[in-house]
Motif scaffolding. Structure first.
Motif, PDB file in Angstrom:
ATOM      1  N   LEU A 106       0.830  -1.210   0.000  1.00 48.48           N
ATOM      2  CA  LEU A 106       0.000   0.000   0.000  1.00 48.48           C
ATOM      3  C   LEU A 106       0.863   1.257   0.000  1.00 48.48           C
ATOM      4  N   LEU A 107       1.892   1.269   0.826  1.00 48.74           N
ATOM      5  CA  LEU A 107       2.753   2.449   0.917  1.00 48.74           C
ATOM      6  C   LEU A 107       3.518   2.708  -0.369  1.00 48.74           C
ATOM      7  N   ALA A 108       3.818   1.659  -1.104  1.00 50.71           N
ATOM      8  CA  ALA A 108       4.574   1.802  -2.349  1.00 50.71           C
ATOM      9  C   ALA A 108       3.678   2.126  -3.541  1.00 50.71           C
ATOM     10  N   ASP A 160      -0.839  13.494   3.614  1.00 53.26           N
ATOM     11  CA  ASP A 160       0.560  13.486   3.208  1.00 53.26           C
ATOM     12  C   ASP A 160       1.107  12.089   3.503  1.00 53.26           C
ATOM     13  N   ALA A 161       2.376  11.854   3.222  1.00 49.07           N
ATOM     14  CA  ALA A 161       2.948  10.506   3.368  1.00 49.07           C
ATOM     15  C   ALA A 161       2.842   9.982   4.805  1.00 49.07           C
ATOM     16  N   ALA A 162       3.110  10.820   5.796  1.00 52.27           N
ATOM     17  CA  ALA A 162       3.055  10.365   7.190  1.00 52.27           C
ATOM     18  C   ALA A 162       1.631   9.986   7.596  1.00 52.27           C
ATOM     19  N   ASN A 163       0.665  10.797   7.203  1.00 56.29           N
ATOM     20  CA  ASN A 163      -0.723  10.489   7.550  1.00 56.29           C
ATOM     21  C   ASN A 163      -1.275   9.334   6.727  1.00 56.29           C
ATOM     22  N   ARG A 164      -0.799   9.186   5.493  1.00 54.56           N
ATOM     23  CA  ARG A 164      -1.197   8.027   4.694  1.00 54.56           C
ATOM     24  C   ARG A 164      -0.741   6.741   5.385  1.00 54.56           C
ATOM     25  N   ARG A 165       0.480   6.730   5.921  1.00 56.94           N
ATOM     26  CA  ARG A 165       0.982   5.577   6.668  1.00 56.94           C
ATOM     27  C   ARG A 165       0.089   5.277   7.866  1.00 56.94           C
ATOM     28  N   LYS A 166      -0.315   6.311   8.602  1.00 55.67           N
ATOM     29  CA  LYS A 166      -1.187   6.114   9.765  1.00 55.67           C
ATOM     30  C   LYS A 166      -2.526   5.515   9.347  1.00 55.67           C
TER      31      LYS A 166
END
Length: 76
Positions: free
Chosen positions: A10-12, A41-47
């Protein structure tokens, strides 16, 4: 596939099609997740992905089918 593998995938991946599937094929809750994914953003997408891995994984698959022009799976 483990949740860690799913999270890495998912992150990739490009979030557009996952968010699109959430917003067009999901419940009101899933539509809100799609909006959040679009705005993250990337950090919140990870969360988001870490918190609801199974839900995002399901809609990631749906998004890939939409991208490929395939119809969504039948329910029931």
């Amino acid at each position: 596939m483990t949740d860690a593998d799913r999270l890495s995938t998912l992150l990739a991946s490009e979030p557009y099609w996952t968010a699109h599937a959430l917003k067009t094929q999901g419940s009101r809750f899933h539509r809100a997740l799609g909006d959040a994914l679009d705005a993250a953003d990337a950090a919140n997408r990870r969360k988001l992905y870490q918190t609801w891995t199974a839900e995002f994984w399901d809609f990631h698959g749906r998004g890939l089918r939409l991208k490929a022009g395939e119809p969504p799976p039948a329910f029931g």
